[in-house]
Design a protein around this motif. Structure first.
Motif, PDB file in Angstrom:
ATOM      1  N   UNK A  52      63.952  50.043 -14.748  1.00  0.00           N
ATOM      2  CA  UNK A  52      62.500  50.310 -14.705  1.00  0.00           C
ATOM      3  C   UNK A  52      61.666  49.039 -14.829  1.00  0.00           C
ATOM      4  N   UNK A  53      62.112  48.083 -15.645  1.00  0.00           N
ATOM      5  CA  UNK A  53      61.386  46.819 -15.783  1.00  0.00           C
ATOM      6  C   UNK A  53      61.348  46.067 -14.450  1.00  0.00           C
ATOM      7  N   UNK A  54      62.476  46.041 -13.740  1.00  0.00           N
ATOM      8  CA  UNK A  54      62.529  45.354 -12.451  1.00  0.00           C
ATOM      9  C   UNK A  54      61.696  46.080 -11.401  1.00  0.00           C
ATOM     10  N   UNK A  55      61.744  47.400 -11.401  1.00  0.00           N
ATOM     11  CA  UNK A  55      60.961  48.176 -10.437  1.00  0.00           C
ATOM     12  C   UNK A  55      59.472  47.931 -10.628  1.00  0.00           C
ATOM     13  N   UNK A  56      59.044  47.682 -11.865  1.00  0.00           N
ATOM     14  CA  UNK A  56      57.637  47.392 -12.139  1.00  0.00           C
ATOM     15  C   UNK A  56      57.187  46.063 -11.549  1.00  0.00           C
ATOM     16  N   UNK A  57      58.121  45.178 -11.243  1.00  0.00           N
ATOM     17  CA  UNK A  57      57.781  43.834 -10.788  1.00  0.00           C
ATOM     18  C   UNK A  57      57.649  43.704  -9.274  1.00  0.00           C
ATOM     19  N   UNK A  58      58.017  44.743  -8.531  1.00  0.00           N
ATOM     20  CA  UNK A  58      57.918  44.658  -7.073  1.00  0.00           C
ATOM     21  C   UNK A  58      57.169  45.858  -6.507  1.00  0.00           C
ATOM     22  N   UNK A  59      56.642  45.686  -5.325  1.00  0.00           N
ATOM     23  CA  UNK A  59      55.966  46.759  -4.613  1.00  0.00           C
ATOM     24  C   UNK A  59      56.929  47.276  -3.552  1.00  0.00           C
ATOM     25  N   UNK A  60      57.289  48.528  -3.635  1.00  0.00           N
ATOM     26  CA  UNK A  60      58.194  49.060  -2.623  1.00  0.00           C
ATOM     27  C   UNK A  60      57.631  50.328  -1.985  1.00  0.00           C
ATOM     28  N   UNK A  61      56.392  50.220  -1.523  1.00  0.00           N
ATOM     29  CA  UNK A  61      55.798  51.285  -0.720  1.00  0.00           C
ATOM     30  C   UNK A  61      56.452  51.270   0.652  1.00  0.00           C
ATOM     31  N   UNK A  62      56.514  52.415   1.286  1.00  0.00           N
ATOM     32  CA  UNK A  62      57.010  52.502   2.659  1.00  0.00           C
ATOM     33  C   UNK A  62      58.500  52.239   2.795  1.00  0.00           C
TER      34      UNK A  62
END
Length: 123
Positions: A52-62
């Motif tokens: 979850x910490x890593x997912x918060x650091x990137x934008x992965x829309x689309x």
């Protein structure tokens, strides 16, 4: 955009491939002083905390697809519980975004990264 996830016994890693560019975030797993490695249960717990910490650091829309390492290598019986964290996370992202899930091994990931970084393959 393609999301890649790897939860090896050493590092929690995610990467985004989009428009010819790779963005990655990773976190080394903590090994206690004096220890030479991690028990699988400790690695699993750290991946659960780290993702979850890593997912918060990137934008992965689309997201158009998700790739994940599900085992150490492509061999019968190759298994480590730490890869289940990445596999289950990738499955959830794939299902909620209705995109394909591609499974591979950690070893193949290393080989493909080497080929990509030396321009021997083009994504």
């Amino acid at each position: 955009m393609i999301l890649g996830i790897d939860t090896s016994n050493y590092t929690t890693s995610i990467a985004i491939y989009q428009n010819g560019q790779i963005t990655q975030e990773k976190k080394l797993l903590s090994v206690k002083a004096g220890q030479r490695g991690l028990r699988q249960s400790d690695a699993v717990f750290q991946h659960i905390v780290n993702l979850p910490e890593l997912f918060d650091q990137i934008n992965f829309d689309n997201i158009q697809a998700v790739g994940v390492s599900t085992r150490p290598r492509n061999a019968q019986g190759s298994y480590m519980p730490c890869f289940l964290v990445g596999e289950n996370t990738a499955f959830a992202v794939s299902k909620t975004n209705n995109v394909p899930l591609h499974k591979t091994s950690h070893q193949v990931g290393h080989i493909l990264a080497a080929l990509y970084s030396t321009d021997l393959i083009n994504l």
